[in-house]
Design a protein around this motif. Structure first.
Motif, mmCIF file in Angstrom:
data_model
loop_
_atom_site.group_PDB
_atom_site.id
_atom_site.type_symbol
_atom_site.label_atom_id
_atom_site.label_comp_id
_atom_site.label_asym_id
_atom_site.label_seq_id
_atom_site.Cartn_x
_atom_site.Cartn_y
_atom_site.Cartn_z
ATOM 1 N N VAL B 284 46.845 15.165 11.208
ATOM 2 C CA VAL B 284 47.851 14.405 11.947
ATOM 3 C C VAL B 284 49.202 15.066 11.739
ATOM 4 N N VAL B 285 49.921 15.324 12.823
ATOM 5 C CA VAL B 285 51.299 15.815 12.742
ATOM 6 C C VAL B 285 52.236 14.656 13.065
ATOM 7 N N VAL B 286 53.227 14.462 12.226
ATOM 8 C CA VAL B 286 54.228 13.422 12.449
ATOM 9 C C VAL B 286 55.578 14.110 12.574
ATOM 10 N N GLN B 287 56.281 13.850 13.652
ATOM 11 C CA GLN B 287 57.610 14.436 13.843
ATOM 12 C C GLN B 287 58.667 13.370 13.582
ATOM 13 N N GLY B 288 59.446 13.562 12.535
ATOM 14 C CA GLY B 288 60.523 12.626 12.216
ATOM 15 C C GLY B 288 61.868 13.292 12.420
ATOM 16 N N ASP B 289 62.908 12.503 12.660
ATOM 17 C CA ASP B 289 64.200 13.136 12.976
ATOM 18 C C ASP B 289 64.839 13.789 11.760
ATOM 19 N N ALA B 290 64.545 13.307 10.558
ATOM 20 C CA ALA B 290 65.139 13.909 9.363
ATOM 21 C C ALA B 290 64.226 14.980 8.784
ATOM 22 N N VAL B 291 62.966 14.678 8.630
ATOM 23 C CA VAL B 291 62.057 15.580 7.915
ATOM 24 C C VAL B 291 61.536 16.694 8.813
ATOM 25 N N GLY B 292 61.617 16.533 10.133
ATOM 26 C CA GLY B 292 60.965 17.488 11.035
ATOM 27 C C GLY B 292 59.480 17.175 11.113
ATOM 28 N N ALA B 293 58.666 18.208 11.324
ATOM 29 C CA ALA B 293 57.224 17.996 11.425
ATOM 30 C C ALA B 293 56.586 18.053 10.042
ATOM 31 N N THR B 294 55.755 17.061 9.731
ATOM 32 C CA THR B 294 54.886 17.152 8.560
ATOM 33 C C THR B 294 53.459 17.022 9.051
ATOM 34 N N LEU B 295 52.527 17.633 8.336
ATOM 35 C CA LEU B 295 51.119 17.588 8.748
ATOM 36 C C LEU B 295 50.256 17.148 7.574
ATOM 37 N N TYR B 296 49.236 16.361 7.885
ATOM 38 C CA TYR B 296 48.322 15.784 6.894
ATOM 39 C C TYR B 296 46.912 16.126 7.329
ATOM 40 N N TYR B 297 46.143 16.726 6.446
ATOM 41 C CA TYR B 297 44.843 17.300 6.810
ATOM 42 C C TYR B 297 43.784 16.909 5.804
ATOM 43 N N GLY B 298 42.585 16.637 6.262
ATOM 44 C CA GLY B 298 41.479 16.365 5.345
ATOM 45 C C GLY B 298 40.275 15.835 6.094
ATOM 46 N N LYS B 299 39.336 15.273 5.321
ATOM 47 C CA LYS B 299 38.128 14.721 5.930
ATOM 48 C C LYS B 299 38.422 13.338 6.485
ATOM 49 N N GLY B 300 38.074 13.149 7.753
ATOM 50 C CA GLY B 300 38.393 11.899 8.421
ATOM 51 C C GLY B 300 37.272 10.892 8.392
ATOM 52 N N ALA B 301 36.152 11.251 7.814
ATOM 53 C CA ALA B 301 35.021 10.329 7.789
ATOM 54 C C ALA B 301 34.122 10.717 6.630
ATOM 55 N N GLY B 302 33.019 9.984 6.495
ATOM 56 C CA GLY B 302 32.075 10.279 5.430
ATOM 57 C C GLY B 302 32.180 9.275 4.315
ATOM 58 N N SER B 303 31.144 9.211 3.518
ATOM 59 C CA SER B 303 31.027 8.163 2.513
ATOM 60 C C SER B 303 32.178 8.188 1.502
ATOM 61 N N GLU B 304 32.305 9.268 0.767
ATOM 62 C CA GLU B 304 33.304 9.266 -0.306
ATOM 63 C C GLU B 304 34.730 9.503 0.181
ATOM 64 N N PRO B 305 34.956 10.330 1.208
ATOM 65 C CA PRO B 305 36.338 10.426 1.717
ATOM 66 C C PRO B 305 36.866 9.059 2.178
ATOM 67 N N THR B 306 36.038 8.289 2.871
ATOM 68 C CA THR B 306 36.501 6.975 3.308
ATOM 69 C C THR B 306 36.656 6.036 2.109
ATOM 70 N N ALA B 307 35.712 6.153 1.168
ATOM 71 C CA ALA B 307 35.820 5.340 -0.049
ATOM 72 C C ALA B 307 37.112 5.644 -0.794
ATOM 73 N N SER B 308 37.534 6.918 -0.773
ATOM 74 C CA SER B 308 38.786 7.300 -1.428
ATOM 75 C C SER B 308 39.956 6.455 -0.918
ATOM 76 N N ALA B 309 39.978 6.232 0.403
ATOM 77 C CA ALA B 309 41.056 5.435 1.001
ATOM 78 C C ALA B 309 40.908 3.953 0.658
#
Lengths: 444, 444
Positions: B284-309
């Motif tokens: 996911v890329v988020v564009q904010g007026d102060a920070v600019g673009a930040t990006l967040y990357y990882g596994k979006g599904a699956g047993s333990e990645p979802t459990a992590s959240a």
């Protein structure tokens, strides 16, 4: 709700960013925080410049201690930097019962234990999202987003100056010194760039992330620190031919024996997302046992990106203001009384105990048997070879040259064993110059 | 501190991940949370399977309502999915005074307003980090990490199934139908993949992010949703020749007139980091007026990645447990009473009002003047052209072919104007097949 009254210590690049963003986004920030966040006072030695930035609506003081003593101030934002007066003022602000927000990685990496203890004793918050990777909310990810995980390792491009220099060296095939001058002209490197190019700044940040990830105290004095000043354009080119990019990584890794904590140039497979982070951008990869690898990317420095992190901390404080200390997120992610003792069960390991793989480049005489002797020494040390690249002598030294470059990629080995093997290889009469050794991280 | 007692509703893929990770990392999680987090009971229609997962130490119930009624349970974790019984049980858990953690994006995107209101009335927390992008802490980033910013846009690869299919289509030059079957065989796509491939799942997640970013209620019914089933291998190839990748993006953007909220295949410049997110990964890329673009990357599904959240939410609740509601982070980032009214000053815009750029492919007769007529119509509609790629007829239709493909990239324009122009172009006798139109996002 009553506004939060903020005092800024220092109003340079970051301080003016905080002032500008808080002013510009006041309404939206208030809707998120549940109350106004107001800059009530600014202390700076240069009161005229401070006045020119904040105008007439904010008190400007020449004396930081006057600001700290003001009973109206709820939060002191320390933007002075360094470990001298900044340390004293942060401790005084804590003693005065103020929450503290700081962007000062050097201070926390070196004196964090003292500061967090003082804050715990006084029941105030010390927040420091801006201290690592600027506007990227990596502290929050480590402290709150990934709490389910046993974190295995973190590897980050956490110094924009050096990443800019490395990107330029690769793009243009230039050597370090040339690009440094360009970076200074463009404002990407400071007049005295030592802390950046020698890896010290990255090591401060890696030290802080190491504590957050593993529940250990900050131990900057145990970090291995190597910068990019010795990197040659030739190595960047050879690495590329082998499918790698060279990045200055801050790395911290959990091993059964303890914690690796190190900053040095590293070969990274070109297909990894982090290998494609270019220019002054920052990125951090965190490997957790449940979530796998997650990556966080963005601007690691600059006025408003850093202000974004400072203000996020202020909003956190505003949201929690009045809640008792039991309901706060612990500053180093783990409850303070559960931090491992420094040097206890999870010691930071000496560099000789680090396990990693290597890129080696040796300038050798172009004659039969040279490669066999080098690989023989590696084999005797138990170091196995992943790939070898041998250049034609003509390509390296021009027509008629009697010298060539041998490049070797190894599999994982103990750094101490590599040191011993390298010392032996260096003694060979056919090895004509100091061997270049760059560590390699597969990050998988 | 007293342990937090958790009840799981449903113990399938994610539920067993939560059970396993909580068990495995118990000590470390407790050191972070300040107390134990214990699974006290599990409710599942298949009690035998539930028992086989949790063993003898946890109560297994066949009736979710019995779990909700248990006064010992502090937090109910809803992992049933869908908007039917899950909605009723979440509302009942809230009514019973339980905090709720859910991974159910459909439920929140469609019924979020009702659920958040019920939770606010009752003074309990509804947490949902797992509902968007699995293990990536993107909810926390939007709600807490980027609070300084006026967020300008978000663009995300937030469905792993479709990103896997698009990656395979590009790698292997195959059409959608072929790759879907492969994805199903590998377990990357469900037997009924409709929600994924038609973009519905991504739209649920984009809807939630839109609310968090802009302080508006969740409004799934206003989202534009277009999947990847119509994508041809040819378009992926042409896009590549023009320097783009095609990704299914969830996009939400602030405009003075309102909010764009849309999911559709998009051309993205190949040099953007997000264009290089391959396989089932999310970013996911988020564009904010102060920070600019930040990006967040990882596994979006699956047993333990979802459990992590899910567990990160449980740790948040544990850390806050006992704090009064005034000191909690609002579920949609903005304090509830400050959310903009649906359809008020920040309406979600109809698709005809969206402004974006386009990739157009027309199968045309290979004769003089065709391109001029098409570009003439675009010009009359005020649509300016960025690039044109015209293939040789022989390459497209084989030797002696009298047909060819014209590919046009446009600059930004109103979608309504594009609709009108396209209808006119489609009428041209030299345009031989329905025109392919794919939106293009520069993300800069």
């Amino acid at each position: 709700m009553k506004p939060i009254q903020v005092g800024l210590l220092g109003i340079g690049t970051v301080g003016s960013g905080v002032f500008n963003v808080l002013g510009r986004n006041q309404d939206e920030i208030c809707r998120r925080a549940g109350c106004d966040i107001r800059i009530a006072a600014v202390a700076d030695l240069d009161t005229a410049r401070a006045r020119s930035i904040v105008g007439e609506s904010v008190r400007v003081l020449g004396d930081a201690r006057e600001l700290i003593a003001d009973p109206e101030i709820d939060v002191v934002v320390e933007l002075i930097g360094g470990c001298g007066i900044a340390r004293l003022l942060v401790l005084e602000a804590i003693a005065a019962g103020k929450h503290v927000v700081t962007a000062n990685k050097a201070l926390l990496a070196v004196h964090g234990t003292e500061i967090f203890q003082a804050a715990a004793d006084k029941g105030v918050i010390v927040a420091f999202e801006a201290a690592v990777a600027g506007g990227i909310p990596i502290i929050k990810a480590l402290r709150e987003g990934l709490t389910a995980n046993r974190i295995q390792w973190i590897a980050g491009i956490i110094n924009g100056t050096t990443n800019f220099i490395l990107s330029e060296m690769r793009d243009k095939g230039l050597d370090f010194g040339v690009v440094l001058k360009e970076a200074q002209a463009l404002g990407y490197a400071e007049a005295d760039p030592t802390f950046d190019i020698e890896g010290v700044d990255a090591a401060h940040k890696a030290t802080i992330m190491s504590a957050l990830a593993f529940g250990i105290p900050v131990q900057f004095d145990k970090a291995y620190v190597e910068g990019i000043t010795q990197l040659a354009a030739a190595d960047i080119k050879y690495a590329e031919q082998l499918g790698y990019r060279i990045k200055l990584l801050g790395i911290t890794r959990r091993r059964p024996e303890g914690i690796e904590l190190r900053v040095h140039p590293s070969l990274v497979p070109a297909k990894r997302l982090i290998a494609n982070v270019e220019g002054a951008m920052n990125a951090v990869v965190v490997q957790g046992d449940a979530v796998g690898a997650t990556l966080y990317y963005g601007k690691g420095a600059g006025s408003e990106p850093t202000a974004s992190a400072v203000i996020a901390d202020l909003v956190d404080i505003a949201r929690l203001h009045g809640a008792d200390a039991a309901h706060r997120v612990p500053p180093l992610a783990f409850q303070s009384h559960t931090l491992a003792a420094a040097g206890g069960e999870l010691p930071v390991l000496p560099m000789s105990e680090v396990v990693t793989s290597y890129y080696l480049r040796a300038r050798v005489a172009d004659e039969a048997g040279v490669l066999a002797r080098i690989t023989g020494i590696l084999a005797e040390a138990g170091i196995s070879i992943d790939a070898v690249l041998q250049r034609e002598a003509d390509e390296v030294g021009g027509e008629g040259s009697t010298q060539t470059d041998v490049i070797i990629l190894t599999h994982d080995t103990r750094e101490g064993d590599m040191d011993t093997a390298l010392a032996r290889i260096q003694q060979l009469p056919t090895v004509l110059a100091p061997i270049t050794r760059i560590r390699k991280e597969e990050l998988n």
